[in-house]
Design an enzyme around this catalytic site. Structure first.
Site, PDB file in Angstrom:
ATOM      1  N   GLU A   1      12.427 -50.843  -4.184  1.00 12.50           N
ATOM      2  CA  GLU A   1      12.071 -52.188  -4.665  1.00 12.50           C
ATOM      3  C   GLU A   1      13.285 -53.043  -4.361  1.00 12.50           C
ATOM      4  OE1 GLU A   1      12.070 -55.512  -6.159  1.00 12.50           O
ATOM      5  OE2 GLU A   1      12.678 -54.481  -7.995  1.00 12.50           O
TER       6      GLU A   1
ATOM      7  N   CYS B   1      15.328 -60.554  -8.633  1.00 11.20           N
ATOM      8  CA  CYS B   1      14.832 -60.388  -7.267  1.00 11.20           C
ATOM      9  C   CYS B   1      13.589 -61.228  -7.015  1.00 11.20           C
ATOM     10  CB  CYS B   1      14.543 -58.911  -6.993  1.00 11.20           C
ATOM     11  SG  CYS B   1      13.355 -58.163  -8.131  1.00 11.20           S
TER      12      CYS B   1
ATOM     13  N   LYS C   1      21.378 -42.821 -11.604  1.00 10.07           N
ATOM     14  CA  LYS C   1      22.662 -43.404 -11.274  1.00 10.07           C
ATOM     15  C   LYS C   1      22.560 -44.896 -11.541  1.00 10.07           C
ATOM     16  CE  LYS C   1      24.992 -45.405  -8.599  1.00 10.07           C
ATOM     17  NZ  LYS C   1      25.839 -46.646  -8.741  1.00 10.07           N
TER      18      LYS C   1
ATOM     19  N   GLU D   1      18.779 -64.041   0.188  1.00 15.83           N
ATOM     20  CA  GLU D   1      18.744 -63.872  -1.262  1.00 15.83           C
ATOM     21  C   GLU D   1      20.129 -64.160  -1.837  1.00 15.83           C
ATOM     22  OE1 GLU D   1      16.707 -60.759  -4.293  1.00 15.83           O
ATOM     23  OE2 GLU D   1      18.134 -59.897  -2.889  1.00 15.83           O
TER      24      GLU D   1
ATOM     25  N   GLY E   1      17.329 -52.412  -5.669  1.00 10.39           N
ATOM     26  CA  GLY E   1      18.596 -53.020  -5.282  1.00 10.39           C
ATOM     27  C   GLY E   1      18.433 -53.852  -4.030  1.00 10.39           C
ATOM     28  N   SER E   2      19.498 -53.993  -3.285  1.00 10.16           N
ATOM     29  CA  SER E   2      19.484 -54.858  -2.110  1.00 10.16           C
ATOM     30  C   SER E   2      18.746 -54.210  -0.948  1.00 10.16           C
ATOM     31  CB  SER E   2      20.923 -55.174  -1.673  1.00 10.16           C
ATOM     32  OG  SER E   2      21.534 -54.018  -1.129  1.00 10.16           O
ATOM     33  N   THR E   3      18.255 -55.046  -0.048  1.00  8.71           N
ATOM     34  CA  THR E   3      17.577 -54.548   1.149  1.00  8.71           C
ATOM     35  C   THR E   3      18.538 -53.751   2.019  1.00  8.71           C
ATOM     36  OG1 THR E   3      15.993 -56.364   1.108  1.00  8.71           O
ATOM     37  CG2 THR E   3      16.312 -55.250   3.216  1.00  8.71           C
ATOM     38  N   ARG E   4      19.791 -54.175   2.076  1.00  8.53           N
ATOM     39  CA  ARG E   4      20.779 -53.448   2.870  1.00  8.53           C
ATOM     40  C   ARG E   4      20.924 -52.011   2.366  1.00  8.53           C
ATOM     41  NH1 ARG E   4      25.037 -56.389   1.835  1.00  8.53           N
ATOM     42  NH2 ARG E   4      25.799 -55.053   0.172  1.00  8.53           N
ATOM     43  N   THR E   5      21.049 -51.843   1.070  1.00  2.00           N
ATOM     44  CA  THR E   5      21.190 -50.490   0.521  1.00  2.00           C
ATOM     45  C   THR E   5      19.874 -49.730   0.602  1.00  2.00           C
ATOM     46  OG1 THR E   5      22.890 -51.328  -0.981  1.00  2.00           O
ATOM     47  CG2 THR E   5      21.974 -49.162  -1.475  1.00  2.00           C
ATOM     48  N   GLY E   6      18.759 -50.430   0.508  1.00  2.62           N
ATOM     49  CA  GLY E   6      17.467 -49.772   0.660  1.00  2.62           C
ATOM     50  C   GLY E   6      17.316 -49.117   2.017  1.00  2.62           C
TER      51      GLY E   6
END
Length: 500
Positions: free
Chosen positions: A268, A303, A192, A401, A245-250
């Site tokens: 990552e 990143c 995706k 970030e 991607g972002s830490t929030r989505t991680g």
């Protein structure tokens, strides 16, 4: 005398480019199950690129079913290692054969300069696939020590169906970092791509099929994160997720795994990398030029960008002057001009985010150089390189970030203070130490909580070493042989050997 024909410009090539935004499932292009699309516009000038298939749960179901069927019948996983190696080698060659097309798609899609898309991103993606192709028949399993009446085999087997979710800042490279090891070990993949940059992933799937990868082994479903991405991460027949991607989505990826089948999740995530410059370095101007080039490259949308500079107070003024002197050379310009070194941010939302951080830095008292929106007449999304002097580690610009061309300079007095400031972050992706005192360089590198520490350089590593971070920068590693571990199951087979 025969007149020389002028080569078409990148603008000419862009005008004639035919873009197919349909998904790629089971070896062929297909519309979304709902028939819905979303429009993709270029950040360089707002031009409409193509309608993109709006993949949702039904499309993810179809792609996963295709990948599962391909894995279970062994059309890829059961091929001899040498055969898989040849296919991936041809895949890498195909990427290079389509260098101009892929570079142009990348530039139009997410705004980076065409010279770097062509000279960095495309070759790096091809090298990654080729490197993992070479690794296929060179990685051995193990035999454990046992008594004479037993044989213990420790083998690695492909996991099955791997879901891959890649970001928009380095779409091709990030795709290759995950595709290479996953395919090399015999897995099937459902990818995706970011809805902000889906175009090269879709072409990579076609190139892979042309290289001989069997249908169903590599599928690409474009769409939004809350629809296609969530459906992939929650799917009960996906064995692992590789996410960048972002830490929030991680965090959501980990939650989705817990709510579904406890699939492995390899994240990552973000970074706020520290760049430490000590007064014993013999050429602080080189450090200043390096940090400018590393931070402003790719519009700061990296990143691992060294966005926090910690510099000794005794050399800080000169250092900042050298960094700001680099800014005119990094002004945003037309990404389709081969001379341009800084392009457009990926979309208006990202531009507004970056400008918001710049406003926050000013309001918190840091001294701002640059920091204006640029090229407004183009309809694109451009921001000047920005340097904040006299920042402190508690400012938002130093803690969060930004993903833009924004550098914060923080001054320190002692080595202990520098290490404390560098480690006072929720992230731990990369760092850099500039010192000609060998003892100090080793001591500080060991003290820094980061997945990669560069010494007297930045970002000169290659595919042979792992990439990943500590803390909220994620888990697992991309690149190197270590990445193979993410996409395999470890099996023990213990055989009893009876006496004759």
């Amino acid at each position: 005398m025969t007149a020389r024909t002028q080569s078409p410009s990148w603008h000419d090539k862009a005008a004639s480019l035919a873009i197919d935004g349909r998904a790629f499932i089971n070896g062929q292009r297909t519309t979304s199950a709902s028939g819905e699309t979303f429009d993709k516009h270029s950040p360089i000038d707002g031009r409409h690129l193509a309608p993109i298939a709006r993949g949702q749960a039904a499309d993810i179901d179809a792609a996963v079913a295709s990948a599962r069927a391909a894995f279970e019948d062994g059309r890829w996983a059961h091929q001899p290692p040498a055969a898989r190696k040849k296919v991936l080698q041809r895949f890498a060659e195909g990427i290079l054969a389509h260098r101009d097309e892929l570079a142009l798609l990348e530039t139009l899609d997410m705004g980076k300069p065409i010279q770097f898309a062509r000279s960095v991103d495309v070759p790096a993606a091809a090298r990654t696939i080729a490197w993992y192709a070479e690794a296929i028949d060179k990685v051995y399993d193990e035999i454990a020590p046992t008594g004479r009446n037993a044989l213990a085999l420790i083998t690695r087997e492909p996991m099955g169906v791997v879901g891959v979710i890649v970001p928009w800042n380095y779409p091709m490279i990030m795709a290759a970092w995950k595709l290479g090891p996953a395919l090399a070990m015999g897995n099937s993949v459902v990818m995706k791509p970011s809805e902000k940059s889906p175009l090269t992933a879709l072409r990579l799937a076609e190139i892979a099929i042309e290289a001989g990868l069997p249908p169903g082994v590599f599928n690409v479903v474009p769409g939004y994160g809350h629809e296609a991405g969530e459906a992939l991460a929650l799917h009960m027949d996906v064995d692992a997720i590789g996410f960048t991607g972002s830490t929030r989505t991680g965090r959501r990826m980990l939650d989705y795994a817990g709510r579904s089948n406890l699939k492995r999740v390899y994240n990552e995530l973000g970074g706020k990398s520290a760049f430490l410059v000590f007064p014993d370095h013999r050429d602080p101007a080189k450090a200043a030029r390096t940090v400018a080039g590393s931070l402003f490259f790719n519009q700061g949308e990296s990143c691992n960008a060294p966005s926090r500079v910690l510099v000794h107070a005794s050399i800080a003024d000169e250092f900042v002057a050298t960094v700001t002197a680099q800014m005119p050379a990094w002004q945003p310009a037309d990404p389709l001009d081969p001379a341009t070194v800084m392009g457009a941010l990926v979309d208006e939302g990202q531009m507004r985010t970056v400008l918001g951080y710049i406003d926050a830095g000013r309001s918190e008292g840091a001294v701002c150089h640059g920091g204006q929106r640029a090229r407004t007449e183009t309809g694109g999304f451009y921001v000047q390189p920005t340097v904040f002097d006299h920042a402190t580690n508690d400012m938002r610009i130093a803690r969060e970030e930004i993903f833009g061309p924004v550098l914060s300079v923080i001054r320190f007095e002692t080595e202990e203070e520098a290490v404390r400031l560098a480690n006072a972050s929720s992230y731990g992706l990369q760092a850099s130490v500039w010192s000609h005192d060998l003892n100090r360089a080793h001591r500080v590198a060991r003290a820094l909580r980061a997945g990669t520490v560069h010494v007297n350089q930045y970002d000169e590593d290659d595919i042979t070493v792992p990439f990943g971070g500590y803390r909220q920068s994620g888990n697992g590693r991309d690149k190197s042989l270590h990445a193979l571990e993410k996409y395999t199951e470890l099996k023990t087979t213990w055989l009893r050997l009876d006496d004759a």
